[in-house]
Motif scaffolding. Structure first.
Motif, mmCIF file in Angstrom:
data_model
loop_
_atom_site.group_PDB
_atom_site.id
_atom_site.type_symbol
_atom_site.label_atom_id
_atom_site.label_comp_id
_atom_site.label_asym_id
_atom_site.label_seq_id
_atom_site.Cartn_x
_atom_site.Cartn_y
_atom_site.Cartn_z
ATOM 1 N N PRO A 175 3.222 4.579 11.596
ATOM 2 C CA PRO A 175 3.392 3.378 10.765
ATOM 3 C C PRO A 175 3.709 3.718 9.307
ATOM 4 O O PRO A 175 3.116 4.615 8.712
ATOM 5 C CB PRO A 175 2.034 2.681 10.873
ATOM 6 C CG PRO A 175 1.386 3.258 12.081
ATOM 7 C CD PRO A 175 1.885 4.660 12.189
ATOM 8 N N ARG A 176 4.659 2.951 8.746
ATOM 9 C CA ARG A 176 5.013 3.055 7.335
ATOM 10 C C ARG A 176 5.186 1.641 6.788
ATOM 11 O O ARG A 176 5.642 0.749 7.492
ATOM 12 C CB ARG A 176 6.318 3.844 7.141
ATOM 13 C CG ARG A 176 6.244 5.294 7.539
ATOM 14 C CD ARG A 176 7.581 6.001 7.321
ATOM 15 N NE ARG A 176 8.639 5.419 8.146
ATOM 16 C CZ ARG A 176 9.626 4.667 7.689
ATOM 17 N NH1 ARG A 176 9.696 4.354 6.393
ATOM 18 N NH2 ARG A 176 10.544 4.178 8.506
ATOM 19 N N LYS A 177 4.828 1.468 5.554
ATOM 20 C CA LYS A 177 4.842 0.145 4.932
ATOM 21 C C LYS A 177 6.197 -0.564 5.026
ATOM 22 O O LYS A 177 6.248 -1.774 5.238
ATOM 23 C CB LYS A 177 4.409 0.273 3.473
ATOM 24 C CG LYS A 177 4.131 -1.046 2.768
ATOM 25 C CD LYS A 177 3.568 -0.779 1.387
ATOM 26 C CE LYS A 177 3.206 -2.064 0.669
ATOM 27 N NZ LYS A 177 2.609 -1.809 -0.661
ATOM 28 N N PRO A 178 7.335 0.124 4.890
ATOM 29 C CA PRO A 178 8.617 -0.596 4.897
ATOM 30 C C PRO A 178 9.099 -1.080 6.265
ATOM 31 O O PRO A 178 10.113 -1.773 6.337
ATOM 32 C CB PRO A 178 9.608 0.444 4.328
ATOM 33 C CG PRO A 178 8.783 1.501 3.691
ATOM 34 C CD PRO A 178 7.507 1.518 4.469
ATOM 35 N N TRP A 225 -3.523 -6.284 10.892
ATOM 36 C CA TRP A 225 -2.706 -5.241 11.520
ATOM 37 C C TRP A 225 -2.749 -3.929 10.759
ATOM 38 O O TRP A 225 -2.304 -2.914 11.280
ATOM 39 C CB TRP A 225 -1.251 -5.730 11.642
ATOM 40 C CG TRP A 225 -1.043 -6.580 12.859
ATOM 41 C CD1 TRP A 225 -1.868 -7.551 13.318
ATOM 42 C CD2 TRP A 225 0.057 -6.527 13.773
ATOM 43 N NE1 TRP A 225 -1.362 -8.119 14.452
ATOM 44 C CE2 TRP A 225 -0.170 -7.502 14.756
ATOM 45 C CE3 TRP A 225 1.209 -5.757 13.844
ATOM 46 C CZ2 TRP A 225 0.709 -7.732 15.810
ATOM 47 C CZ3 TRP A 225 2.099 -5.995 14.884
ATOM 48 C CH2 TRP A 225 1.839 -6.960 15.863
ATOM 49 N N TRP A 226 -3.231 -3.939 9.533
ATOM 50 C CA TRP A 226 -3.229 -2.715 8.732
ATOM 51 C C TRP A 226 -4.336 -2.822 7.694
ATOM 52 O O TRP A 226 -4.361 -3.764 6.899
ATOM 53 C CB TRP A 226 -1.870 -2.523 8.059
ATOM 54 C CG TRP A 226 -1.628 -1.165 7.510
ATOM 55 C CD1 TRP A 226 -1.433 -0.835 6.201
ATOM 56 C CD2 TRP A 226 -1.552 0.061 8.243
ATOM 57 N NE1 TRP A 226 -1.224 0.521 6.072
ATOM 58 C CE2 TRP A 226 -1.295 1.099 7.316
ATOM 59 C CE3 TRP A 226 -1.676 0.387 9.596
ATOM 60 C CZ2 TRP A 226 -1.170 2.437 7.698
ATOM 61 C CZ3 TRP A 226 -1.543 1.706 9.980
ATOM 62 C CH2 TRP A 226 -1.297 2.711 9.041
ATOM 63 N N PRO A 227 -5.279 -1.881 7.662
ATOM 64 C CA PRO A 227 -6.447 -2.016 6.771
ATOM 65 C C PRO A 227 -6.087 -2.173 5.298
ATOM 66 O O PRO A 227 -6.773 -2.898 4.560
ATOM 67 C CB PRO A 227 -7.224 -0.711 7.018
ATOM 68 C CG PRO A 227 -6.775 -0.231 8.350
ATOM 69 C CD PRO A 227 -5.346 -0.670 8.497
ATOM 70 N N GLU A 228 -5.019 -1.529 4.857
ATOM 71 C CA GLU A 228 -4.697 -1.535 3.429
ATOM 72 C C GLU A 228 -4.326 -2.920 2.919
ATOM 73 O O GLU A 228 -4.429 -3.188 1.718
ATOM 74 C CB GLU A 228 -3.565 -0.553 3.135
ATOM 75 C CG GLU A 228 -3.963 0.902 3.321
ATOM 76 C CD GLU A 228 -2.822 1.862 3.042
ATOM 77 O OE1 GLU A 228 -1.874 1.463 2.332
ATOM 78 O OE2 GLU A 228 -2.871 2.996 3.536
ATOM 79 N N ASN A 229 -3.885 -3.825 3.800
ATOM 80 C CA ASN A 229 -3.497 -5.143 3.287
ATOM 81 C C ASN A 229 -4.695 -6.064 3.041
ATOM 82 O O ASN A 229 -4.525 -7.209 2.611
ATOM 83 C CB ASN A 229 -2.433 -5.808 4.173
ATOM 84 C CG ASN A 229 -2.944 -6.302 5.516
ATOM 85 O OD1 ASN A 229 -4.059 -6.799 5.647
ATOM 86 N ND2 ASN A 229 -2.103 -6.188 6.547
ATOM 87 N N GLU A 230 -5.917 -5.560 3.275
ATOM 88 C CA GLU A 230 -7.107 -6.316 2.881
ATOM 89 C C GLU A 230 -7.218 -6.384 1.359
ATOM 90 O O GLU A 230 -7.853 -7.282 0.803
ATOM 91 C CB GLU A 230 -8.363 -5.677 3.475
ATOM 92 C CG GLU A 230 -8.431 -5.740 4.995
ATOM 93 C CD GLU A 230 -8.499 -7.171 5.507
ATOM 94 O OE1 GLU A 230 -9.135 -8.025 4.829
ATOM 95 O OE2 GLU A 230 -7.914 -7.448 6.570
ATOM 96 N N ASN A 231 -6.638 -5.399 0.682
ATOM 97 C CA ASN A 231 -6.505 -5.440 -0.771
ATOM 98 C C ASN A 231 -5.166 -6.097 -1.080
ATOM 99 O O ASN A 231 -4.114 -5.552 -0.756
ATOM 100 C CB ASN A 231 -6.556 -4.012 -1.330
ATOM 101 C CG ASN A 231 -6.468 -3.968 -2.841
ATOM 102 O OD1 ASN A 231 -5.957 -4.887 -3.471
ATOM 103 N ND2 ASN A 231 -6.954 -2.892 -3.440
#
Length: 261
Positions: A175-178, A225-231
């Motif tokens: 997985p990559r952000k883009p 779907w991705w932990p980082e988007n909780e921030n």
């Protein structure tokens, strides 16, 4: 690790990732990919998976699949996920293949695909279905990312995102952000996979598809779907979460159909 993929695999497939939910998991081992897919496929399935060498030199892949009900399959992740989507969406995949084969029969295989083949390929490789409330769809269509993912975040509990494109799934192994999918709207009422497959096969109208009725969606922005988007600062990346392009002004001398004569 999928069978036959060897060192070409970018990493073990994390079957717990949300984007792999609902996919078959063929028994992994040392055999070829097409063999593993056939073992997971019911005997009465609409196609069989065959080695890539079965495709005659110079014959279009789509025509071969259409005429023989056989899917040439290489020992790599790309074709592995293509097989899993055949298992998950057999009617829709057959319909897409039919549209490709008919277009090739009518126009031949040129250096440039026509609008229909281009749209079919785009969805087949990188598409996804989204079942979601109207408010989410409106924000997605307008590329209002902050509204879509932050202000309307609770509505995602009533939404369901289903990847369809096998190239999309291949990319999501690492997985990559883009990573961005081309989203096709599906009704929220569909629950079962079989009903979803049947509905999608009926929806694949060539005239509609040729308009590319898709919306771009950065996959890792989806809540849960991705932990980082909780921030929520995750969505401040303007390279990934681009605003919609402003409407282009009409060329001088051209009139809108509603303009007076």
């Amino acid at each position: 690790m999928a069978p036959g993929l060897g060192q070409s695999t970018p990493g073990a497939v994390d079957w717990n990732a949300p984007w792999f939910a609902g996919l078959a998991r063929p028994p992994l081992g040392a055999g070829a990919v097409h063999e593993a897919l056939n073992r997971a496929w019911p005997a009465q399935g609409p196609v069989r998976f065959v080695p890539q060498s079965a495709l005659p030199p110079g014959m279009a892949y789509e025509r071969f699949v259409f005429e023989t009900a056989s899917v040439p399959t290489r020992d790599n992740l790309h074709d592995f996920f293509n097989g899993l989507i055949w298992l998950r969406f057999p009617q829709a995949k057959r319909r897409l293949n039919q549209l490709q084969a008919q277009a090739i029969a009518a126009e031949g295989v040129g250096a440039v695909r026509g609008p229909l083949r281009d749209a079919v390929t785009l969805f087949d490789e990188n598409g996804a279905l989204l079942h979601a409330p109207d408010a989410l769809w409106q924000a997605l269509a307008a590329r209002q990312w902050r509204r879509l993912f932050v202000e309307l975040r609770p509505l995602w509990r009533a939404a369901r995102l289903v990847p369809f494109g096998h190239a999309l799934l291949e990319k999501l192994v690492a997985p990559r952000k883009p990573i961005t999918a081309h989203i096709y709207r599906a009704p929220a009422a569909i629950e079962s996979g079989a009903d979803e497959d049947e509905w999608l096969a009926r929806q694949l109208d060539p005239a509609h598809l040729a308009t590319k009725p898709f919306a771009p969606l950065p996959m890792l922005g989806v809540p849960g779907w991705w932990p980082e988007n909780e921030n929520f600062s995750f969505y401040d990346d303007s390279l990934v979460f681009r605003s919609a392009r402003p409407a282009q002004p009409r060329q001088q001398g051209l009139r809108n159909a509603a303009d007076p004569a």
